[in-house]
Structures are given as structure tokens and as C-alpha cells.
Scaffold this motif. Structure first.
Motif, PDB file in Angstrom:
ATOM      1  N   GLN A  68       0.835  -1.185   0.000  1.00  0.00           N
ATOM      2  CA  GLN A  68       0.000   0.000   0.000  1.00  0.00           C
ATOM      3  C   GLN A  68       0.883   1.254   0.000  1.00  0.00           C
ATOM      4  O   GLN A  68       1.954   1.267   0.618  1.00  0.00           O
ATOM      5  N   PRO A  69       0.472   2.321  -0.696  1.00  0.00           N
ATOM      6  CA  PRO A  69       1.275   3.559  -0.692  1.00  0.00           C
ATOM      7  C   PRO A  69       1.482   4.074   0.727  1.00  0.00           C
ATOM      8  O   PRO A  69       0.566   4.032   1.556  1.00  0.00           O
ATOM      9  N   TYR A  70       2.691   4.551   0.988  1.00  0.00           N
ATOM     10  CA  TYR A  70       3.026   5.097   2.310  1.00  0.00           C
ATOM     11  C   TYR A  70       3.732   6.440   2.104  1.00  0.00           C
ATOM     12  O   TYR A  70       4.960   6.504   2.100  1.00  0.00           O
ATOM     13  N   PRO A  71       2.962   7.503   1.886  1.00  0.00           N
ATOM     14  CA  PRO A  71       3.579   8.806   1.602  1.00  0.00           C
ATOM     15  C   PRO A  71       4.392   9.313   2.787  1.00  0.00           C
ATOM     16  O   PRO A  71       3.851   9.679   3.823  1.00  0.00           O
ATOM     17  N   ASP A  72       5.689   9.317   2.617  1.00  0.00           N
ATOM     18  CA  ASP A  72       6.587   9.741   3.690  1.00  0.00           C
ATOM     19  C   ASP A  72       7.913  10.160   3.070  1.00  0.00           C
ATOM     20  O   ASP A  72       8.235   9.768   1.936  1.00  0.00           O
ATOM     21  N   ALA A  73       8.695  10.943   3.796  1.00  0.00           N
ATOM     22  CA  ALA A  73      10.025  11.333   3.322  1.00  0.00           C
ATOM     23  C   ALA A  73      10.883  10.076   3.163  1.00  0.00           C
ATOM     24  O   ALA A  73      10.906   9.223   4.056  1.00  0.00           O
ATOM     25  N   PRO A  74      11.615   9.945   2.049  1.00  0.00           N
ATOM     26  CA  PRO A  74      12.178   8.630   1.715  1.00  0.00           C
ATOM     27  C   PRO A  74      13.632   8.398   2.092  1.00  0.00           C
ATOM     28  O   PRO A  74      14.117   7.282   1.938  1.00  0.00           O
ATOM     29  N   LEU A  75      14.381   9.399   2.564  1.00  0.00           N
ATOM     30  CA  LEU A  75      15.833   9.265   2.654  1.00  0.00           C
ATOM     31  C   LEU A  75      16.264   8.105   3.546  1.00  0.00           C
ATOM     32  O   LEU A  75      17.141   7.315   3.171  1.00  0.00           O
ATOM     33  N   TYR A  76      15.673   8.001   4.734  1.00  0.00           N
ATOM     34  CA  TYR A  76      16.090   6.912   5.620  1.00  0.00           C
ATOM     35  C   TYR A  76      15.800   5.560   4.983  1.00  0.00           C
ATOM     36  O   TYR A  76      16.615   4.629   5.075  1.00  0.00           O
ATOM     37  N   TYR A  77      14.647   5.426   4.340  1.00  0.00           N
ATOM     38  CA  TYR A  77      14.293   4.153   3.729  1.00  0.00           C
ATOM     39  C   TYR A  77      15.248   3.811   2.584  1.00  0.00           C
ATOM     40  O   TYR A  77      15.576   2.637   2.377  1.00  0.00           O
ATOM     41  N   TRP A  78      15.670   4.829   1.833  1.00  0.00           N
ATOM     42  CA  TRP A  78      16.666   4.594   0.793  1.00  0.00           C
ATOM     43  C   TRP A  78      17.951   4.032   1.408  1.00  0.00           C
ATOM     44  O   TRP A  78      18.497   3.048   0.927  1.00  0.00           O
ATOM     45  N   ALA A  79      18.419   4.693   2.468  1.00  0.00           N
ATOM     46  CA  ALA A  79      19.661   4.245   3.108  1.00  0.00           C
ATOM     47  C   ALA A  79      19.509   2.837   3.672  1.00  0.00           C
ATOM     48  O   ALA A  79      20.411   2.001   3.535  1.00  0.00           O
ATOM     49  N   ALA A  80      18.366   2.557   4.310  1.00  0.00           N
ATOM     50  CA  ALA A  80      18.140   1.227   4.882  1.00  0.00           C
ATOM     51  C   ALA A  80      18.056   0.165   3.793  1.00  0.00           C
ATOM     52  O   ALA A  80      18.562  -0.947   3.950  1.00  0.00           O
ATOM     53  N   ALA A  81      17.426   0.498   2.672  1.00  0.00           N
ATOM     54  CA  ALA A  81      17.344  -0.449   1.566  1.00  0.00           C
ATOM     55  C   ALA A  81      18.722  -0.715   0.964  1.00  0.00           C
ATOM     56  O   ALA A  81      19.042  -1.851   0.581  1.00  0.00           O
ATOM     57  N   ILE A  82      19.565   0.318   0.893  1.00  0.00           N
ATOM     58  CA  ILE A  82      20.915   0.147   0.346  1.00  0.00           C
ATOM     59  C   ILE A  82      21.745  -0.752   1.254  1.00  0.00           C
ATOM     60  O   ILE A  82      22.419  -1.681   0.791  1.00  0.00           O
ATOM     61  N   THR A  83      21.723  -0.486   2.567  1.00  0.00           N
ATOM     62  CA  THR A  83      22.486  -1.341   3.474  1.00  0.00           C
ATOM     63  C   THR A  83      21.922  -2.764   3.502  1.00  0.00           C
ATOM     64  O   THR A  83      22.678  -3.736   3.616  1.00  0.00           O
TER      65      THR A  83
END
Length: 569
Positions: A68-83
Motif C-alpha cells: 500500500q502507498p506510504y507517503p513519507d520522506a524517503p531518505l532513511y528508507y533509501w539508506a536502509a534499503a541500500i544497506t
């Protein structure tokens, strides 16, 4: 009377700690407990769930949670997905994703060190990261998947830039613009709003306001450019998603809260959350009361008051949001360390040593009871709190914990007298306590907090080909856990009109079970974690009879638990 340093009787580390000593201490503090356990409730599970979705489905522009869409600022999720992607060969996805928190925590401690160096001088700078790391609230959030850690990192970098502005204006403006963009991309409007007053105050205090205004305007342009790298593609791809994101941000910031009592609640929270930063800051205010207008004191004072008012007026009490209060409080507390009177410094030092030595002994005794069943009363209490738990001896955990305890004993014996010794012992003792908890008690804690067994039980009940499972009131953290552990995805009940959705999952009891049964729904499963005792913690799975009216929806018959909805501030 101020401290007069003396030579230690035994050779130990020098104070203030610097170089590899400080680095090793902070690395142990950061990465202990960051891995080795399942996603837990609230922000930890939500953030890992979004990062997992990014890794699995590649929705980098528009974060989603459990489909489901989760409109939120993405930076932390990007970093967590990369690690998670980089270290998935070595660690489970949830542990690898949590390494992003370790990275942001390390950066926040580095930036607070640099800011303290600019404000208070090199000889006092080490107190900054020691005080921040020693703050109990910071310890709690630094070891979970928490987007506010990225915002905290941005705010500490912004403080460093503002203190660096008179000496290196061009570089400081670039750092500030980047930090401003990261604050927005990390957690939306709240951390950005908290930076605006201290930016205006720094500009007002500048000797060359015209030049500083130009530099800060350039920094804001850089921040808009960096933020636009996400906002513009998002607008082109999904204007509705972007609109929902800003609506949620504005709704969170304009929520009606009792301003006075809410501000007092934040202050009350700081009594334990910001210990020992709060009493050290209070002492700095008193001991330096004739210098309150000087930049090293005025800047953090103004920032702390403005952030407190912003949180109190616009944001309901949340522990994660209170992280934004720590940077100015820590910078204000730094001079309080060196100005403590000898009696107060010794009392603080002895309090820290005795407290954490006692707590370490308690952790060891309770661990022995969990593993070997003695003392019997403690062993029974551990099982009563988490029914079904069986403790096992781990050689690696035991050796690591023994080594940490020996180092602690060596440290308190060999540390030389210094104004820095009290905060050094406090931070080291807190690190020891957390390390023992994370190694000796973690199996017991994870047993009680993980939703893995519950999710597995639910997965065994659902048929292999279940195309639609409705949920009426499940909080985001539960949706994330079910999706992560067993790929169980649900859809909101209100969106199932016209769909052949024959399964319904709810948390808590229904207001009218008879009406639910009359509508064709019958309970086929219920479950909860072993240690959960409240009815609101129990999950119920219903299946609709084939002859029931498919258009029937029952949102008015369901109990909504207190945690329902997003947990973002």
C-alpha cells in the motif's frame, strides 16, 4: 574549586578520550544491539517493512508498506534499503537495514563533536559526543530503524555549519544547504521547521549580516535543488502521492494539541530522556550566567527554547520527535562538564560508577536465573512474563559479556582524575549496560517482542492461494511484520467493496460478535504473542461463508486499538 588533574596510579586511557579510543568506544556503543533481533513493534517494524518493499519491488520514488502507498520522506528508507542490499549476504534483511541507523548515529556524533569544537574549543569538544551518546533517550532510538535519526544527523550538521559560518563561510553554506535538504528528505517538515529559528538567530548575531544573508540564501537554493531531485520526479510520476504526502505533513504540524500541557510533557520527558545532558546544561547556565549573550551559550539556548515551543505547540508527545531537542541541549551542556565543582563532579562520577556496576550485576544475576533456573524466583518471573521461553547458554555471548565487564572494571580503576571522567564513566557504563542487555538478555527480549511466531501461525491457517485478506484496524507495524515474515498482505476493509474478499483479520474484540456472525463471518483462528495479556493485543481471523452477502462491510462493529494508524510525528 576546579579539578587539578593528577597522574593515575595505573596506566590507563587519557582523558578526554580522543583518536582510536573515542572511535572504538562509540563504535561499540552504536553497533551493539543494532543487529541480532527481529523487527519490533512501532517505528522499527514500519521502517524495515518499507525498506524491504524497496529491496523487493523497487518502489524507490514512492515508498510503500505491505503493498500500500506510504507517503513519507524517503531518505532513511533509501539508506536502509541500500544497506539491506549490500549486506544481505551476511545478515538478515532486517539486521542489514538497521545498519543505516548505525551510520546516521555515527554521523550525528561526529557532527556534534565538530559543532562543540567550534563553539567551545578543541579541549572540550569530546564532551559533546559523550553527552549525546550518554543520553538515555538517544540510546533507545539509536538501536532501532528510526527515520528521525537521519533528521537528527541533518540538524547536528546544520549546527556545525552555523558555528562554522564566520570562519569558513562558503563551505559552511554548502554544508548547511545540504543538511537542510537532508532534514526534509529524512522526516519531512518538522525538522526543517525546527532549523528556521536558529538560522534566523545566527543571521541576526552575524557581524556581516548582508554577507551572511547572501550565503544562507545560496544555501537555501541548494537545499531546494537537492529536495527537488525527489519532489520533481515524484510530481511527474504521481501528483496524487505528492499531494497526500504534503497533506499528511501539514496535518501532523497543525494538529490541535493543548500547547501548555504538551510543552510541559516534553519537559517532563527530558527528565530521564536527556539525562545527564539536562542537569549539565542547567549547571552551565548557572555557572556561565554572565556570558549568556555570547554565541557559545546564546545559540544553543535559543535553539532549545524554539524547538521546545515548536514541538509543544504542534506535535503530540512522541519520544522520537524529542530527539530534535538533544543537539542544542548537548551543546549547552558541554561547558557544564569542565565547570563542575570538585564535589559535584566526584558525586556524578561515583553515581555513574556505582549505578552501572549495580545494573551490570543485576543483568548477570537475571541471566543466570534464565539459563540455569537459579535463583528460582527470578527464573519463574522471567517465564511468567514470557510464557514458554527457555534460556540457553551461548559461549560467544558469555565471552563477549565477560570481556566487556572486565574492561569496565579496568576503566574505573585506571581512569585519571579529570573533569571529563564523570561523563566518560557515565557513557562507558551505559554502553556496558546496553551491551550486557543486548548479548545476555536479547533472546528473552526478542522472544517477547517478535511477531514471527504469530505470523507463522497465521500463515499456516490461510490457504496457499488467498487473493484477498481484509483488515479493519491493523496498525502499520503489524502490516509490516506480516508482510516481512510471511508475505501476508492485507487490504483495508473500506476498500474491499465489490471484491471477493472472504477473509478478515482484526486486532481486538468486536463490539457486536453476533452481528458479525449474522453477516456471514465466522472465526477460524486467533493468536497473540506469548507475553501479551490484553484483549486488544489478540488477533482474530474470520472467514466469510460462501452464501454471505459480498457487499457487506462492518467498520462500525470493530474496535480500533490505540496504536491504529501511522506512528510518524
Amino acid at each position: 574549586m576546579p579539578f587539578i588533574p593528577e597522574q593515575p596510579r595505573f596506566k590507563g586511557i587519557s582523558l578526554p578520550p580522543s583518536g582510536w579510543v573515542l572511535a572504538v568506544l562509540l563504535v561499540v556503543y552504536i553497533f551493539t544491539g543494532l543487529i541480532g533481533h527481529d523487527p519490533w513493534k512501532h517505528d522499527d517494524a514500519i521502517s524495515i517493512g518499507i525498506a524491504y518493499d524497496l529491496v523487493s519491488n523497487g518502489n524507490w520514488l514512492m515508498p510503500q508498506l505491505a503493498g500500500q502507498p506510504y507517503p513519507d520522506a524517503p531518505l532513511y528508507y533509501w539508506a536502509a534499503a541500500i544497506t539491506a542490499h549490500l549486506f544481505s549476504w551476511l545478515l538478515p534483511v532486517h539486521d542489514a537495514a538497521r545498519l543505516a541507523s548505525g551510520l546516521f548515529t555515527l554521523l550525528a556524533l561526529a557532527f556534534i563533536l565538530l559543532a562543540a569544537r567550534e563553539l567551545h574549543g578543541r579541549e572540550h569538544a569530546a564532551a559533546g559526543p559523550l553527552i549525546l551518546a550518554g543520553s538515555i533517550g538517544f540510546l533507545f532510538h539509536a538501536h532501532e530503524a528510526q527515520p528521525m535519526l537521519a533528521a537528527l544527523t541533518a540538524n547536528t550538521a546544520a549546527f556545525w555549519a552555523l558555528t562554522l559560518l564566520p570562519r569558513r563561510p562558503g563551505f559552511a553554506a554548502m554544508v548547511f544547504g545540504t543538511a537542510f535538504a537532508i532534514a526534509f528528505l529524512a522526516n519531512g517538515l518538522l525538522p526543517v521547521l525546527t532549523l528556521l529559528p536558529v538560522t534566523a538567530f545566527s543571521l541576526w548575531q552575524s557581524e556581516d549580516r548582508k554577507k551572511s544573508l547572501k550565503l544562507l540564501a545560496w544555501a537555501m537554493a541548494l537545499a531546494l535543488l537537492l529536495s527537488g531531485l525527489w519532489l520533481l520526479p515524484l510530481y511527474l510520476a504521481s501528483p496524487e502521492y505528492l499531494k497526500t504526502f504534503f497533506q499528511r505533513e501539514l496535518a501532523a504540524m497543525t494538529k490541535q494539541v493543548p500547547a501548555f500541557s504538551n510543552t510541559l510533557r516534553y519537559l517532563s520527558l527530558l527528565l530521564w530522556y536527556a539525562w545527564p545532558a539536562l542537569p549539565l546544561a542547567a549547571w552551565a547556565l548557572w555557572s556561565k550566567r554572565r556570558l549568556l549573550r555570547s554565541t557559545p551559550l546564546a545559540l544553543p539556548i535559543f535553539s532549545f527554547v524554539s524547538v521546545l515551543l515548536i514541538l509543544g505547540l504542534s506535535t503530540e508527545l512522541r519520544s522520537a520527535a524529542a530527539l530534535l531537542l538533544l543537539p542544542p541541549l548537548v551543546l549547552l551542556a558541554v561547558p557544564g562538564v569542565s565547570s563542575l565543582r570538585r564535589g559535584a563532579a566526584n558525586s556524578f562520577d561515583w553515581f555513574g560508577m556505582m549505578l552501572f556496576t549495580f545494573l551490570a550485576a543485576v543483568v548477570w544475576i537475571v541471566w543466570y536465573a534464565m539459563v540455569y533456573g537459579w535463583p528460582e524466583r527470578l527464573a519463574r518471573q522471567a517465564v511468567r512474563l514470557e510464557p514458554g521461553f527457555v534460556g540457553h547458554f551461548s559461549l560467544l555471548a558469555f565471552v563477549f559479556s565477560i570481556l566487556a565487564t572486565v574492561i569496565w572494571c579496568w576503566l574505573i580503576v585506571t581512569s585519571p582524575r579529570s573533569p571529563m571522567r564523570g561523563i566518560m564513566h557515565w557513557m562507558s557504563g551505559l554502553t556496558l549496560f546496553w551491551l550486557l542487555i543486548a548479548t545476555l538478555w536479547m533472546p528473552w527480549i526478542d522472544y517477547g517482542k517478535s511477531y514471527r511466531p504469530l505470523s507463522a501461525s497465521l500463515a499456516r491457517t490461510l490457504p496457499a492461494k488467498t487473493y484477498c485478506v481484509a483488515n479493519a484496524n491493523l496498525p502499520d507495524s503489524i502490516l509490516a511484520s506480516l508482510d516481512y515474515f510471511d508475505r501476508i498482505r492485507t487490504v483495508p476493509l473500506k476498500s474491499t467493496a465489490g471484491k471477493a474478499c472472504n477473509w478478515l483479520l482484526i486486532q481486538g474484540e468486536t463490539r457486536d460478535p453476533a452481528a458479525l456472525s449474522a453477516a456471514g463471518w465466522r472465526k477460524v483462528w486467533e493468536g497473540k504473542r506469548a507475553g501479551d495479556r490484553r484483549d486488544s493485543d489478540t488477533f482474530h481471523l474470520f472467514r466469510r461463508d460462501a452464501k454471505a452477502n459480498k457487499a457487506t462491510t462492518l467498520p462500525d462493529l470493530l474496535v480500533v486499538p490505540p496504536e491504529a494508524g501511522t506512528s510518524r510525528p
